[in-house]
Enzyme design. Structure first.
Site, mmCIF file in Angstrom:
data_model
loop_
_atom_site.group_PDB
_atom_site.id
_atom_site.type_symbol
_atom_site.label_atom_id
_atom_site.label_comp_id
_atom_site.label_asym_id
_atom_site.label_seq_id
_atom_site.Cartn_x
_atom_site.Cartn_y
_atom_site.Cartn_z
ATOM 1 N N HIS A 139 0.823 -1.212 0.000
ATOM 2 C CA HIS A 139 0.000 0.000 0.000
ATOM 3 C C HIS A 139 0.862 1.269 0.000
ATOM 4 C CE1 HIS A 139 -2.904 -3.048 0.992
ATOM 5 N NE2 HIS A 139 -2.346 -3.240 2.179
ATOM 6 N N SER B 7 13.274 17.511 -19.817
ATOM 7 C CA SER B 7 12.387 18.673 -19.854
ATOM 8 C C SER B 7 13.012 19.764 -20.711
ATOM 9 C CB SER B 7 12.144 19.200 -18.433
ATOM 10 O OG SER B 7 11.483 20.452 -18.467
#
Length: 469
Positions: free
Chosen positions: A174, A297
């Site tokens: 989780h 980027s």
């Protein structure tokens, strides 16, 4: 051949050059590099046409051997079955005009073979018999390429798992720390899952790779009582399955194969997503291969994005989105229904290219994956031993039982987090508060490497790198 950007240069009335680029994810310069060139080539129009020709040749050969058509005609058909002899633009125009996928091809093939031999082309077959069998030949080529890629992935994952079988890492459930594992253990689980897909695809391919020559409704009515023999001969020629009832509306085997590819895609998406998670700046446990010139980027020069892993996720989602359509293609009315037949015609090239490209990208990704073992250990120790609460609890349970031990270690874990004290200090305090025996060897129990269970044995069994007994 399929290329990244197909350019068509034409002159406008004022003499200006006008460039038209082909669109579509497989050809546009934006994404063409994601996809396997070899896979795209298998499904090119040229090879689709050659597949039809190969099927027509096998049909004529089988019928000549059974004295259904003249042997001379079958020889001419075989000699002229060369896709390079055809006018592809003419076929495309003819399909548009007739709204029929095969007749324009047949007309041109008849012309190429001449009147005498041309009269025996496509004897007793129906359009779907030829198109489906040709597509199966292409699919088999795709399957061989796919399985070769899966072999490569399995080799790369086995090597990665074996190399890191003792590299401790925080196991997470989780998204939270759970118990210690090794990175090799994680990778070995990927390997096992891919290995199972390999087996499933092998079985699915056997059923899917078949040739049906039943004619218009699947009864062999046009085959002079020799239809079964014709189909069996063609199946033997191509090493394909000969179905018992070759009705056109049976598509379960092809659909099952495509859905199996979708399941495989889900596994590769899971692996890619895990790598993306582990490459997060805050985690920094693995990193996909980076080379000078790779840019993350246009505005942030520091970015090193997991771009190949993200490409795999995108392609896997595209692949898995086709699984529902594969099921829809099975629902065909009567003994033939073009609407659903068209679905599989469109799906086979797309799904095949997706699957092969995903596998090839995963082989590259896993072979160049950088493992930051120091960072794994640092993250493993980030909670000051809390990740080993189960180890402490089970040892304490030997003295006071599991429920009481769970309660005590639960309190200690909360106190460690709330008060900012070490887990070890919190355990001692909790045991004192409850007046419980404080005889635990915490120096040993709070060492992650001491609580890896049989992780290394799992890796060795899966990769075959362990001792032979």
């Amino acid at each position: 051949k399929t290329v990244c950007l197909i350019k068509a240069i034409s002159m406008t009335e004022n003499g200006e050059n006008k460039m038209n680029a082909s669109v579509g994810m497989f050809n546009t310069f934006l994404t063409c590099h994601w996809f396997s060139d070899e896979a795209k080539e298998i499904w090119s129009d040229f090879n689709t046409l050659q597949g039809w020709l190969d099927v027509e040749v096998a049909l004529a050969k089988a019928q000549a051997e059974l004295d259904m058509i003249p042997a001379d005609a079958a020889q001419v058909i075989a000699q002229k079955a060369d896709a390079s002899l055809f006018d592809m633009d003419r076929i495309a125009k003819g399909i548009k005009e007739t709204m029929h996928p095969l007749v324009p091809f047949l007309h041109q093939f008849e012309e190429i073979c001449g009147k005498e031999a041309g009269a025996y082309i496509h004897w007793g077959a129906t359009t779907q018999n030829i198109i489906d069998a040709g597509a199966v030949l292409q699919l088999r080529k795709s399957h061989k390429l796919l399985m070769k890629g899966l072999d490569d992935v399995l080799v790369q994952l086995a090597a990665l798992a074996d190399k890191n079988k003792a590299t401790p890492q925080a196991g997470r459930t989780h998204g939270q720390h759970a118990l210690p594992i090794t990175f090799g253990f994680k990778v070995a689980a990927w390997h096992e899952e891919v290995r199972r897909h390999y087996g499933r695809l092998t079985l699915a391919a056997h059923d899917a790779f078949s040739v049906s020559m039943g004619g218009a409704v699947g009864t062999f009515a046009s085959m002079e009582g020799k239809g079964r023999a014709v189909q069996d001969k063609m199946a033997l020629e191509f090493n394909l399955v000969s179905p018992v009832v070759p009705v056109r509306t049976s598509c379960d085997s092809l659909s099952a194969y495509l859905c199996t590819l979708g399941l495989m895609g889900a596994t590769f998406e899971k692996i890619a997503r895990e790598i993306i998670f582990l490459q997060r700046t805050e985690i920094d446990e693995v990193e996909e291969q980076f080379h000078y010139g790779k840019i993350g980027s246009s505005t942030m020069p520091q970015k090193k994005n997991p771009q190949q892993a993200m490409n795999i996720v995108t392609m896997a989602q595209m692949l898995r989105s086709r699984m529902g359509l594969a099921g829809m293609s099975m629902v065909r009315m009567n003994e033939g229904y073009a609407a659903q037949e068209h679905l599989i015609d469109l799906l086979l090239p797309e799904v095949s290219i997706f699957a092969i490209s995903i596998v090839e990208n995963m082989a590259q990704l896993s072979s160049g994956l950088k493992v930051n073992a120091d960072r794994m250990l640092e993250n493993l120790n980030a909670t000051g031993g809390l990740i080993l609460s189960e180890s402490v609890m089970l040892e304490l349970a030997r003295y006071i039982g599991r429920p009481a031990a769970h309660h005590a270690i639960y309190n200690a874990a909360l106190a460690s987090a709330d008060k900012g004290i070490t887990f070890e200090t919190a355990i001692h305090a909790e045991l004192a508060d409850q007046q419980l025996p404080d005889e635990l060897d915490l120096k040993t129990l709070l060492v992650p490497q001491n609580y890896l269970g049989e992780a290394q044995d799992c890796v060795e069994r899966e990769t075959g790198s362990g001792p032979v007994y």
